[in-house]
Design a protein around this motif. Structure first.
Motif, PDB file in Angstrom:
ATOM      1  N   ASN A   5      44.127  42.156  37.563  1.00 52.33           N
ATOM      2  CA  ASN A   5      42.909  42.610  36.906  1.00 52.33           C
ATOM      3  C   ASN A   5      42.472  43.974  37.400  1.00 52.33           C
ATOM      4  OD1 ASN A   5      42.687  40.307  35.380  1.00 52.33           O
ATOM      5  ND2 ASN A   5      41.605  39.208  36.995  1.00 52.33           N
ATOM      6  N   ALA A   6      43.397  44.818  37.749  1.00 55.20           N
ATOM      7  CA  ALA A   6      43.051  46.149  38.237  1.00 55.20           C
ATOM      8  C   ALA A   6      42.377  46.934  37.124  1.00 55.20           C
ATOM      9  CB  ALA A   6      44.295  46.885  38.725  1.00 55.20           C
ATOM     10  N   VAL A   7      41.432  47.766  37.500  1.00 51.61           N
ATOM     11  CA  VAL A   7      40.631  48.492  36.530  1.00 51.61           C
ATOM     12  C   VAL A   7      41.480  49.453  35.719  1.00 51.61           C
ATOM     13  CG1 VAL A   7      38.752  50.133  36.293  1.00 51.61           C
ATOM     14  CG2 VAL A   7      38.569  48.268  37.916  1.00 51.61           C
ATOM     15  N   GLY A   8      42.396  50.153  36.349  1.00 57.93           N
ATOM     16  CA  GLY A   8      43.178  51.149  35.652  1.00 57.93           C
ATOM     17  C   GLY A   8      44.062  50.574  34.567  1.00 57.93           C
ATOM     18  N   HIS A  24      33.045  39.272  46.689  1.00 56.47           N
ATOM     19  CA  HIS A  24      31.967  40.061  47.259  1.00 56.47           C
ATOM     20  C   HIS A  24      31.993  40.056  48.781  1.00 56.47           C
ATOM     21  CE1 HIS A  24      29.936  41.044  43.550  1.00 56.47           C
ATOM     22  NE2 HIS A  24      30.115  39.807  43.154  1.00 56.47           N
ATOM     23  N   VAL A  25      32.813  39.253  49.390  1.00 58.66           N
ATOM     24  CA  VAL A  25      32.884  39.181  50.838  1.00 58.66           C
ATOM     25  C   VAL A  25      33.410  40.509  51.365  1.00 58.66           C
ATOM     26  CG1 VAL A  25      33.958  38.026  52.794  1.00 58.66           C
ATOM     27  CG2 VAL A  25      33.216  36.701  50.810  1.00 58.66           C
ATOM     28  N   GLY A  26      32.706  41.107  52.295  1.00 57.57           N
ATOM     29  CA  GLY A  26      33.124  42.354  52.886  1.00 57.57           C
ATOM     30  C   GLY A  26      32.733  43.592  52.094  1.00 57.57           C
ATOM     31  N   GLN A  27      32.016  43.425  51.025  1.00 54.87           N
ATOM     32  CA  GLN A  27      31.592  44.572  50.227  1.00 54.87           C
ATOM     33  C   GLN A  27      30.427  45.257  50.929  1.00 54.87           C
ATOM     34  OE1 GLN A  27      30.504  43.587  46.258  1.00 54.87           O
ATOM     35  NE2 GLN A  27      30.108  45.685  45.659  1.00 54.87           N
ATOM     36  N   SER A  99      35.986  47.691  41.118  1.00 58.14           N
ATOM     37  CA  SER A  99      36.776  48.433  42.106  1.00 58.14           C
ATOM     38  C   SER A  99      36.252  48.215  43.516  1.00 58.14           C
ATOM     39  CB  SER A  99      36.759  49.927  41.798  1.00 58.14           C
ATOM     40  OG  SER A  99      37.541  50.212  40.694  1.00 58.14           O
ATOM     41  N   LEU A 100      34.938  48.205  43.675  1.00 59.04           N
ATOM     42  CA  LEU A 100      34.367  47.986  45.001  1.00 59.04           C
ATOM     43  C   LEU A 100      34.597  46.564  45.490  1.00 59.04           C
ATOM     44  CD1 LEU A 100      30.998  49.912  44.607  1.00 59.04           C
ATOM     45  CD2 LEU A 100      32.938  50.567  46.042  1.00 59.04           C
ATOM     46  N   ALA A 101      34.532  45.609  44.575  1.00 61.19           N
ATOM     47  CA  ALA A 101      34.691  44.211  44.975  1.00 61.19           C
ATOM     48  C   ALA A 101      36.137  43.870  45.319  1.00 61.19           C
ATOM     49  CB  ALA A 101      34.196  43.289  43.862  1.00 61.19           C
ATOM     50  N   THR A 102      37.064  44.397  44.562  1.00 60.76           N
ATOM     51  CA  THR A 102      38.471  44.061  44.794  1.00 60.76           C
ATOM     52  C   THR A 102      39.183  45.083  45.660  1.00 60.76           C
ATOM     53  OG1 THR A 102      39.163  45.213  42.772  1.00 60.76           O
ATOM     54  CG2 THR A 102      38.643  42.861  42.591  1.00 60.76           C
ATOM     55  N   ARG A 103      38.524  46.223  45.892  1.00 58.41           N
ATOM     56  CA  ARG A 103      39.101  47.317  46.676  1.00 58.41           C
ATOM     57  C   ARG A 103      40.394  47.834  46.058  1.00 58.41           C
ATOM     58  NH1 ARG A 103      36.232  47.534  51.615  1.00 58.41           N
ATOM     59  NH2 ARG A 103      35.115  45.612  51.980  1.00 58.41           N
TER      60      ARG A 103
END
Length: 136
Positions: A5-8, A24-27, A99-103
């Protein structure tokens, strides 16, 4: 996550959807609130453009037919530009959130602000043109 499920890979609006709570863990909360703040700023611009469009439309309906057409065209362009700003803000918000959630992927959006700034400039030029040039 395996990166399916990558954004790009899916585009900007395909990332709208729920995130699992474990994502959301570590965000970093600072990044999350910066994303929300950016969304609010873009929406503020969209609402301002919509308000100006409705003001031009309301004032223009009291004019003669030739000026009424110019007012309608100007307010329509501004309203469409405002809707474009709102849709862009929503898509970028969810893209950055994912992107922030999945890095995965970049949170940078280099071309969107350039395109929207050009659209805003063209809209304001149209307002100036219709205000200064008499409608034939």
């Amino acid at each position: 996550m395996d990166g399916d499920n990558a954004v790009g890979e899916e585009g900007c609006c395909a990332c709208i959807g729920g995130l699992d709570s474990e994502q959301h863990v570590g965000q970093n909360p600072k990044d999350f609130f910066a994303n929300e703040r950016n969304f609010i700023h873009w929406m503020h611009m969209a609402v301002t453009m919509g308000s100006v469009a409705s003001l031009i439309s309301a004032i223009g309906k009291h004019e003669d037919v030739a000026h009424r057409r110019g007012s309608l065209a100007t307010s329509s362009v501004l309203l469409l530009a405002g809707c474009t700003f709102a849709i862009y803000a929503l898509c970028v918000f969810f893209m950055r959130r994912r992107s922030l959630a999945t890095r995965h992927g970049s949170v940078d959006e280099p071309y969107g602000p350039l395109i929207l700034s050009t659209l805003l400039g063209l809209s304001l030029t149209m307002i100036l043109f219709t205000a200064c040039v008499p409608i034939l």
